[in-house]
Design a protein around this motif. Sequence first.
Motif, PDB file in Angstrom:
ATOM      1  N   ALA A  87      12.945  -5.683   5.943  1.00  0.00           N
ATOM      2  CA  ALA A  87      13.894  -6.244   4.798  1.00  0.00           C
ATOM      3  C   ALA A  87      14.461  -6.590   6.087  1.00  0.00           C
ATOM      4  O   ALA A  87      15.469  -7.653   6.095  1.00  0.00           O
ATOM      5  N   PRO A 144       9.061  -0.653   4.553  1.00  0.00           N
ATOM      6  CA  PRO A 144      10.200  -1.822   3.351  1.00  0.00           C
ATOM      7  C   PRO A 144      11.129  -2.448   3.707  1.00  0.00           C
ATOM      8  O   PRO A 144      11.717  -3.793   3.923  1.00  0.00           O
ATOM      9  N   GLY A 145      11.905  -1.786   3.910  1.00  0.00           N
ATOM     10  CA  GLY A 145      13.571  -1.258   4.431  1.00  0.00           C
ATOM     11  C   GLY A 145      13.752  -2.599   6.083  1.00  0.00           C
ATOM     12  O   GLY A 145      14.575  -3.673   6.037  1.00  0.00           O
ATOM     13  N   ALA A 178      14.396  -2.507  -0.444  1.00  0.00           N
ATOM     14  CA  ALA A 178      14.002  -3.500   0.271  1.00  0.00           C
ATOM     15  C   ALA A 178      14.813  -5.193   0.078  1.00  0.00           C
ATOM     16  O   ALA A 178      15.779  -5.986   0.600  1.00  0.00           O
TER      17      ALA A 178
END
Length: 462
Positions: free
Chosen positions: A357, A353-354, A426
Amino acid sequence: MTATPAPTVLWPAPHASGAVDATVHVPGSKSVTNRALVLAALAAEPGWLRRPLRSRDTLLMASALRAMGVGIEETVSSASVMSSVSSLSPQATGAGGGPVGREESGEAWRVIPSGLHGPAAVDVGNAGTVMRFLPPVATLVDGPVRFDGDPRSYERPLGGVIGALRALGARVDDNGRGALPMTVHGNGALLGGPVEIDASSSSQFVSALLLSAPRFNHGVQVRHTGRTLPSMPHIRMTVDMLRQAGAKVDTPESGGEPNVWRVTPGALLGTDLTIEPDLSNAQPFLAAALVTGGRVVIPDWPAHTTQPGDRLREIFTEMGGSCELTDQGLVFTGSGRIRGIDVDLGEVGELTPGVAAVAALADSPSTLRGVAHLRLHETDRLAALTKEINELGGDVAETADGLRVNPRPLHGGTFHTYDDHRMATAGAVLGLAVPDVGIENVATTAKTLPDFPDLWTGMLGL
């Protein structure tokens, strides 16, 4: 008359006005804390966990072990502490170059093993470590142990653990679901021995069996029979911690058969363990340096670790930053440019997720591969990331085993979290570069990173 539903409360994700410059003290590792609790509960003598993480997942683990008869005493020294967790942890005290979060914590948990007994009721919440690591422990309980949790926990894979326990001699009632809720009928011991398991949906299936295996009559030999095994660093973490507690473990890396792990029965030692910072939870703060062209220091970053989050040094450097391990900790600096990346995240799926992003803010496309198993995590993370980034104007497409991210100018809007802590962080990363992003249910970050909003605003000097 039908009541009007309460409006959704959104957290306005702070927009960065300039380059971040902060030192952020990240709380302890959830993965290490929960493994350490299980091993300490099964040891032959009391042990200590120092600087443990206090979050929803770890408190659920501690409560479950207490319900099965384990003593867990919480202590805190009179030393001055800084934290952002609770009365037993630090308060964020500053930013803009000042420290944020825990600088030094005198908190420790003393774990006192005892005869495991039931009946007991375990609330797993939506914690994979609790729902998977504790059923093998429950086979050693004298009495029934009922497992239940959040609605999403009913949908998460558990059949591999249930089937393996039955093959090893346990009685489990799940009404044929292969999932929660269920009851494990412990009789104080488990035969153990060889077992085959398909752990391609979660490496936690393997770790679950290994952690309790020293207490099984014949130990365990776990053979993974499925396709690629995700999150191998977490299995290596389990093996390393077992060995620290005195267990004899044979692995593929130590000359054993491929995809086979053996644990010999024997007593576990009571250890005195200081928990490392959670490197995966450091991700949004490192991402902030990358996104804003700033600098973030994470103190106590270990020089050697089995935590998957250590891979962030490589990934975010490739995306445009630079890092150095110093006496201060990990110093990460953004260059002001974010490059796209083609990366296999199969061993470090929790970072997806990070990374997604940051990739949405890059100057070139990215391909994130090897993470099909994320469809079975706290939420379907691939579908959730695609929907939420695209609703902010992005161009993200799901692939068979990951995501393809084509950066486009983004706009404000609501970023839904689906009760998933890594979705919330995120969204916060996107908010640094995109004005007017509102995070729905940012409180879900308490699962592994208590008081994330305070740490985040502290980092920004707000």
